[in-house]
Design an enzyme around this catalytic site. Structure first.
Site, PDB file in Angstrom:
ATOM      1  N   SER A 143       0.839  -1.184   0.000  1.00 49.15           N
ATOM      2  CA  SER A 143       0.000   0.000   0.000  1.00 49.15           C
ATOM      3  C   SER A 143       0.883   1.246   0.000  1.00 49.15           C
ATOM      4  O   SER A 143       1.713   1.403  -0.888  1.00 49.15           O
ATOM      5  CB  SER A 143      -0.976  -0.020   1.191  1.00 49.15           C
ATOM      6  OG  SER A 143      -1.979   0.959   1.032  1.00 49.15           O
ATOM      7  N   GLU A 247      -1.333  -2.311  -8.298  1.00 48.40           N
ATOM      8  CA  GLU A 247      -2.612  -2.644  -7.690  1.00 48.40           C
ATOM      9  C   GLU A 247      -3.189  -1.367  -7.098  1.00 48.40           C
ATOM     10  O   GLU A 247      -2.491  -0.351  -7.007  1.00 48.40           O
ATOM     11  CB  GLU A 247      -2.429  -3.703  -6.591  1.00 48.40           C
ATOM     12  CG  GLU A 247      -1.466  -3.324  -5.475  1.00 48.40           C
ATOM     13  CD  GLU A 247      -2.043  -2.426  -4.396  1.00 48.40           C
ATOM     14  OE1 GLU A 247      -3.263  -2.464  -4.175  1.00 48.40           O
ATOM     15  OE2 GLU A 247      -1.267  -1.661  -3.789  1.00 48.40           O
ATOM     16  N   HIS A 318      -4.819  -5.120  -2.059  1.00 50.84           N
ATOM     17  CA  HIS A 318      -5.558  -4.989  -0.799  1.00 50.84           C
ATOM     18  C   HIS A 318      -6.533  -6.151  -0.650  1.00 50.84           C
ATOM     19  O   HIS A 318      -7.760  -6.001  -0.707  1.00 50.84           O
ATOM     20  CB  HIS A 318      -6.282  -3.646  -0.755  1.00 50.84           C
ATOM     21  CG  HIS A 318      -5.369  -2.481  -0.582  1.00 50.84           C
ATOM     22  ND1 HIS A 318      -4.491  -2.065  -1.568  1.00 50.84           N
ATOM     23  CD2 HIS A 318      -5.168  -1.649   0.478  1.00 50.84           C
ATOM     24  CE1 HIS A 318      -3.807  -1.007  -1.129  1.00 50.84           C
ATOM     25  NE2 HIS A 318      -4.194  -0.750   0.097  1.00 50.84           N
TER      26      HIS A 318
END
Length: 348
Positions: A143, A247, A318
């Site tokens: 992230s 992502e 995630h």
């Protein structure tokens, strides 16, 4: 092309891992200039940092410590681990000091981010890259930790791992992948897990291929939003000949379109050997979207014209379980099969 059923890792058998995990001898083709951090061993001391957002419940920090302990490692908290400054885990100088201290400490063998959020980019100018470069050790997280991964790839020259944060769920899928890369120095092939839905045709774990074929290059990437925010800064590595993995979470298709356009206009997409788009959690359009593009359509518009191997649906992002992808190592991706194979170990 779509894939319906596939083991999450394939390759030659490795003692203790069974048929799910493969380890083959690494070729003598280390990435130019890449330094490998030492592998993790049972009993190693590892640091816990929060370089971005804060954890508001002390119980959750306890769970993160217990998770690291369950790996056979000894977690040591950063000095400012429980600090809070607005939505950040302490002021920029303090969060940067924690990162610097962990890499300067000879007793610490690796550094785990407890969580992501936002804030890593704010501390990049405050990091002591001279010290970090002299003390290669695994940095683990995903992230917002993408900002650190990319900056380390540009400035430090050693492998880091885009994988679960310390506070992630760490099911057997994630743990086996991480252990293979970080502890065993294995070179597995990552592929999506076998679907077990009660359907005639499986939907879970499928991929979409935008450019078929096999390609090789060094792995670079992470969260697309974070990567796009670093465009035009000195904290990005050279993407020439790389396999880009990206992502995201909670981004509508038009925002993914905007960020991929930014990468295209900056010349990044045109330099790549291949692209893997992982999971985009909660990335559907908000409200009615009649006439709008789907996420897959946006990806097709950007990736298909590149004329390189590219696919959507890799098991990272995630999500509860994900690959551990080491940045900087040479890898081979098969966009038709939907696999990523490491060609060299990430650790020494």
């Amino acid at each position: 092309m779509q894939m319906d059923r596939r083991a999450w890792m394939t390759g030659a058998g490795m003692a203790g891992m069974g048929a799910m995990l493969g380890a083959v001898p690494a070729p003598a083709m280390a990435a130019a200039g890449l330094t490998r951090p030492p592998r993790l061993r049972q009993g190693d001391t590892v640091g816990l940092i929060e370089p971005a957002g804060f954890t508001d419940d002390a119980f959750d920090l306890d769970l993160a410590r217990e998770t690291i302990t369950a790996m056979g490692l000894n977690p040591t908290p950063a000095r400012h681990l429980t600090a809070r400054y607005g939505y950040l885990a302490g002021e920029d100088a303090d969060r940067a000091a924690d990162v610097n201290a962990m890499f300067a400490d000879p007793e610490v063998r690796a550094v785990f981010a407890v969580r992501g959020g936002w804030g890593c980019a704010r501390i990049l100018p405050l990091l002591d890259f001279a010290t970090i470069r002299k003390n290669p050790k695994l940095l683990v997280g995903f992230s917002d930790i993408t900002a650190l991964h990319l900056a380390f790839a540009a400035k430090a020259g050693f492998t880091t791992i885009h994988g679960p944060n310390a506070s992630s769920s760490w099911g057997s899928y994630s743990w086996d992948a991480f252990r293979a890369v970080a502890f065993d120095g294995a070179t597995p092939t990552f592929a999506n897990p076998v679907g077990h839905e009660d359907r005639l045709v499986q939907r879970a774990g499928r991929i979409r291929t935008f450019g078929p074929g096999v390609t090789r290059g060094r792995l670079l990437g992470g969260n697309l939003t974070v990567l796009a925010a670093l465009m035009g800064t000195p904290w990005l590595p050279d993407f020439s000949g790389a396999i880009l993995f990206i992502e995201d979470v909670s981004e509508q298709p038009y925002r993914i379109d905007r960020m991929l356009t930014q990468l295209s206009l900056a010349g990044v997409l045109g330099k790549l050997a291949g692209v893997v788009f992982g999971q985009c959690t909660d990335c559907g359009p908000a409200g009615a979207s009649f006439g709008g593009f789907t996420l897959s359509e946006v990806l097709q518009q950007h990736l298909e014209p590149l004329g390189i191997p590219a696919f959507q649906g890799g098991q990272f992002g995630h999500v509860a379980n994900q690959y551990s992808l080491p940045l900087g190592v040479q890898a081979e991706m098969d966009a038709t099969a939907g696999t990523i194979r490491l060609l060299e170990p990430a650790v020494a």
